[in-house]
Design an enzyme around this catalytic site. Structure first.
Site, PDB file in Angstrom:
ATOM      1  N   GLU A 328       0.844  -1.210   0.000  1.00  0.00           N
ATOM      2  CA  GLU A 328       0.000   0.000   0.000  1.00  0.00           C
ATOM      3  C   GLU A 328       0.872   1.251   0.000  1.00  0.00           C
ATOM      4  O   GLU A 328       0.654   2.190   0.759  1.00  0.00           O
ATOM      5  CB  GLU A 328      -0.931   0.000   1.211  1.00  0.00           C
ATOM      6  CG  GLU A 328      -1.787  -1.237   1.302  1.00  0.00           C
ATOM      7  CD  GLU A 328      -2.677  -1.282   2.533  1.00  0.00           C
ATOM      8  OE1 GLU A 328      -3.810  -1.769   2.443  1.00  0.00           O
ATOM      9  OE2 GLU A 328      -2.230  -0.816   3.604  1.00  0.00           O
ATOM     10  N   CYS A 419     -10.479   0.209   7.822  1.00  0.00           N
ATOM     11  CA  CYS A 419      -9.986   1.525   8.208  1.00  0.00           C
ATOM     12  C   CYS A 419     -10.555   2.634   7.329  1.00  0.00           C
ATOM     13  O   CYS A 419     -10.773   3.755   7.799  1.00  0.00           O
ATOM     14  CB  CYS A 419      -8.462   1.548   8.165  1.00  0.00           C
ATOM     15  SG  CYS A 419      -7.777   0.946   6.598  1.00  0.00           S
TER      16      CYS A 419
END
Length: 682
Positions: A328, A419
Site C-alpha cells: 500500500e 480503516c
C-alpha cells in the site's frame, strides 16, 4: 499569554485546563477557523455531510457491533474471553467513528446519538487498565494476546502490534468529542493513556519508531488542549527515533529496509515520500505539527522536500497517493500506473490533513489546491452515493478482462480491515474547519463552500457569508457583514486550475488553450487587486453588506502528464473546474477502454440533476475502436463520449471505467495474461 488563549479559541475548545494558561508558545502562523464556527448551506457538500450523519456513521457503529469490535471492549472490561476480530487495530474503527459522530453532533445535534456515544465511551473506559493501558487485543487475555501483539506490552510496536496507533486514534477522537460537546469523559481516558505512554517512552526510557504513525498527531492535539509539555516532547521523541533501526543487509525484501515504515533514515534526512502511504502522510502531518510548535527548521526543511517530491512525482491526477498495491505504498518517482493504482482511501484522508498543515505553515494556495483536488476527486470517490458502500483502493482504469490485473472493480459495504470507511466517517463532518483560516488581520477564503462564518478580526466581530454553486459554476459571492467598519485583508484563493496550472509542479499540465481570466468585483465594480502566494488580496475598510464577486473560468480542459509517467504517454484526462472526469461503461455502449480523445476535441457541459445525485456531464463526439461481429477485424467509428465526475463512478454496477484517454490509435493491445489478483488490506 493573550496569543495562546486566542489560538485555543480558534480551534474551538470550549474549556481550557489551567495548565494550558501558563505560557505563550509558538504555533502555526495561520490558524484554521474551527468547524464549530462555520455553518454550511452548500448544495454540493451539505447533502454529503447529511448522508454521512444519517447513513455512514450509523452503519459504521452497526458494523462495529455486528463484527464484535464493541464486544472486544466489553470482554476487555470483564478481563475474560477471546479477542473476537481479526486485527489488533480494530479498536480504532470505534475511535474513528466516535470522532466523526462528535463532529456530526455539532452540525446536527442529536440527543439519541449523544446518549449512544456516552454508553460506548463507558465501555471504552471500562476496558482501560488501571495504569491507563488500553488495547483490547491484550487486555482480554494477557496470557494469550493477539499474535501481532507479542508476549509483553510494546515489544512488537515497531512492526505489528499497533498499540500506539490505537492510542493515536483514541486521542484524536477524544479531542474531537471534547471540542464538540465540552464533555471530558473520553478525554480523561485519553489523557490517562497518554500519561502512561509518556512515562514509558522517552530519553533514558523505552525507544521505538511507531510502526503505524498517528500517535504523534494525537499527542500534539492533547498538548494543544492541556499545554502539557510531555505530550509534545514525546511526539517529537517518536519522530526522532526514525532511522536508528539496524537492518539485515542480506535482506531480500528491499522495500522492508525500513522505508515501508519511513524508518530508513532520520526524519530530518528524509527527502522523498516513501513506504506505506497512509503511515507516511500521518508522519508528514506530525512533522509539520512539531515543526510549527518547536520552530525546528531541519524538520520543516525535510517536510517541505517530501511534499515537493510527492506533488512533483508521486501524485495521481485525482489527488490519489500510494501507487503500489504491495505494501500500500508510494512507488518510484513517476510510477503511477492506472489499472493497478492503489490510492487507498485512507491515504486521501491523510493527504488532506497533511496539506492543511502545510498551508498553515506557509500560507501558500498551492497546498489548498492539492487539498481541493483530493477532496473533490480521490477522497469522495471512496464512498458510494448511498453512504454505505466503499472503495478501499481507487483505480483509474477498469478493463473488462478477467486476465487484466486491477484493483477493486466495485464497492463493498465493509472490509475485514475497515480503516477506510471509518476514516471517511470522521473526515466528512470536519469539513467546515477547512473553509477559512486567519492570521491576525488576514482572513483566508480557502474552499468555495456556501455558508457563514463568524470571526473576530482586530477584536471586532465579522460575519462572512459565502454563496455559490461550486464546483459546477464559477460565480462566487462573499458578503462581509460587520457591525462597525472593519479594516482587514480578505484573501480569496485563486485556484491553480483557474490560473492555467493543473498541479503546482510539472507532473501534469493543461493542453494549450486561451489564457484563463479571473475577474473580481467589489460592490458591483471591477477592482484591482494584488496577489500573494496564489491569493487575491482584497485590502479595505469593510462596511456592512460589502459584496465581493469572483468569476472563475469553467472551461473543460485536457490534462497531459509528464512524459516520465509511462502509463499516460499519448493520453489526456479531462477536468472542469476542480473536478476530474472519467468515462464509465454505463454511458458509453458498455465500454470505456476503446474511446479516443484527439487534441481538437470540444466538449459541452450540461447539468443533469437526475443523474448520480446531480452532476455536470461532459459530452463530445470522438473516435471509438470497434471489433466486427466475428471479432476478427478492428476499425474506428464516431461515437458520443459521455464523461461523469470520477468521484461518481461505480454507483450503477460493475463495468469498465477510465480516466486517461488515448489521443490517437497507435497500437492494439492483445491481452492473454493469466489473472493476477490484487488484494486490499493493511
Amino acid at each position: 499569554m493573550k496569543y495562546f488563549l486566542v489560538s485555543l479559541a480558534a480551534v474551538g475548545l470550549l474549556a481550557v485546563p489551567a495548565r494550558a494558561q501558563t505560557a505563550k508558545r509558538s504555533d502555526y502562523p495561520i490558524q484554521a477557523v474551527s468547524f464549530t464556527r462555520v455553518k454550511l448551506a452548500d448544495n454540493f457538500w451539505l447533502p454529503r455531510l447529511k448522508t454521512n450523519t444519517d447513513v455512514t456513521i450509523p452503519a459504521s457503529f452497526q458494523r462495529c457491533e455486528a463484527t464484535n469490535r464493541v464486544k472486544n471492549f466489553e470482554m476487555a472490561a470483564a478481563r475474560q474471553g477471546k479477542f473476537a476480530t481479526i486485527f489488533p487495530f480494530d479498536d480504532t474503527d470505534i475511535y474513528k467513528t466516535i470522532e466523526g459522530a462528535s463532529y456530526s453532533l455539532k452540525l446536527y445535534p442529536d440527543p439519541q446519538l449523544n446518549q449512544y456515544l456516552d454508553e460506548l465511551i463507558r465501555k471504552v473506559a471500562a476496558a482501560q487498565e488501571p495504569d491507563g493501558y488500553l488495547y483490547t487485543a491484550r487486555t482480554i487475555d494477557p496470557a494469550h494476546p493477539h499474535d501481532w501483539a507479542g508476549p509483553e506490552r510494546w515489544v512488537k510496536e515497531r512492526e505489528l502490534s499497533h498499540e500506539l496507533y490505537n492510542a493515536g486514534h483514541l486521542y484524536e477522537a477524544a479531542v474531537a468529542h471534547y471540542e464538540a460537546t465540552g464533555q471530558k469523559n473520553l478525554l480523561n481516558v485519553a489523557l490517562k493513556n497518554a500519561d502512561l505512554v509518556c512515562s514509558v517512552f522517552g530519553p533514558g526510557k523505552r525507544a521505538v519508531a511507531p510502526g503505524h504513525e498517528i500517535v504523534e498527531m494525537g499527542l500534539v492535539k492533547l498538548y494543544r488542549v492541556t499545554g502539557k509539555p510531555e505530550y509534545l516532547s514525546t511526539a517529537k521523541f517518536f519522530l526522532d527515533q526514525r532511522g536508528q533501526f539496524k537492518y539485515d543487509p542480506k535482506s531480500n525484501d528491499p522495500w522492508r529496509n525500513g522505508s515501508y515504515w519511513q524508518d530508513h533514515k532520520p526524519v530530518v534526512a528524509q527527502k522523498e515520500a516513501v513506504g506505506h502511504a497512509v503511515r507516511a502522510e500521518y508522519l508528514y502531518s506530525a512533522m509539520a505539527d512539531v515543526a510549527a510548535l518547536t520552530g525546528d527548521r531541519q524538520l520543516l526543511a525535510a517536510v517541505d522536500s517530501i511534499w515537493q517530491n510527492m506533488v512533483s512525482k508521486k501524485l495521481y491526477v485525482t489527488g490519489g497517493t500510494g501507487a503500489v498495491p504491495g505494501g500500500e505504498r508510494f512507488g518510484q518517482n513517476y510510477e503511477l500506473p492506472n489499472t493497478t493504482a492503489y490510492n487507498e482511501t485512507c491515504a486521501a484522508v491523510a493527504n488532506v490533513y497533511w496539506n492543511q498543515r502545510m498551508f498553515q505553515l506557509h500560507g501558500e494556495a498551492k497546498y489548498i489546491d492539492v487539498l481541493e483536488k483530493v477532496l473533490y476527486n480521490g477522497l469522495i470517490a471512496g464512498v458510494g452515493l448511498d453512504g454505505k458502500s466503499f472503495f478501499y483502493s481507487n483505480a483509474l482504469q477498469i478493463k473488462n478482462s478477467a486476465s487484466f490485473p486491477q484493483t477493486e472493480p466495485q464497492r463493498a459495504g465493509w472490509f475485514d480491515c475497515s480503516c477506510c470507511p471509518t476514516n471517511l466517517a470522521r473526515l466528512m463532518p470536519s469539513l467546515p474547519g477547512y473553509v477559512y483560516a486567519q492570521n491576525g488581520r488576514d482572513v483566508y477564503a480557502n474552499l468555495f463552500i456556501s455558508g457563514t462564518t463568524d470571526l473576530l478580526v482586530n477584536s471586532k466581530p465579522v460575519r462572512i457569508t459565502q454563496l455559490n454553486n461550486y464546483p459546477w459554476q464559477g460565480e462566487l459571492k462573499f458578503t462581509v457583514n460587520s457591525a462597525a467598519t472593519a479594516d482587514f485583508n480578505l484573501l480569496v484563493r485563486l485556484p491553480g486550475w483557474a490560473r492555467g496550472e493543473a498541479v503546482p509542479s510539472d507532473l501534469y499540465h493543461f493542453a494549450p488553450a486561451a489564457e484563463p481570466k479571473i475577474s473580481i468585483r467589489v460592490n458591483g465594480k471591477p477592482t484591482e487587486y494584488t496577489t500573494r502566494n496564489g491569493y487575491a488580496v482584497l485590502s479595505r475598510k469593510w462596511r456592512k453588506n460589502d459584496v465581493v464577486e469572483v468569476l472563475l473560468p469553467m472551461d473543460v480542459r485536457q490534462v497531459l502528464a509528464n512524459p516520465n509517467v509511462a502509463d499516460d504517454l499519448g493520453k489526456v484526462a479531462l477536468q472542469r473546474g476542480p473536478v476530474v472526469y472519467c468515462a464509465e461503461w454505463k454511458d458509453n455502449q458498455g465500454k470505456a477502454s476503446n474511446l479516443l480523445v484527439p487534441a481538437a476535441t470540444t466538449f459541452t457541459a450540461s447539468f443533469r440533476p437526475e443523474l448520480l445525485n446531480g452532476i455536470m456531464q461532459l459530452q463530445a463526439t470522438v473516435p471509438a475502436v470497434q471489433l466486427d461481429a466475428a471479432n476478427s477485424s478492428v476499425s474506428t467509428t464516431r461515437q458520443m463520449l459521455t464523461a461523469i465526475p470520477y468521484y461518481a463512478w461505480a454507483n450503477r454496477g460493475k463495468g469498465e471505467m477510465t480516466v486517461w484517454f488515448p489521443q490517437q490509435l497507435t497500437d492494439v493491445d492483445l491481452i492473454s495474461r493469466q489473472p493476477q489478483p490484487v488484494t486490499v488490506g493493511k
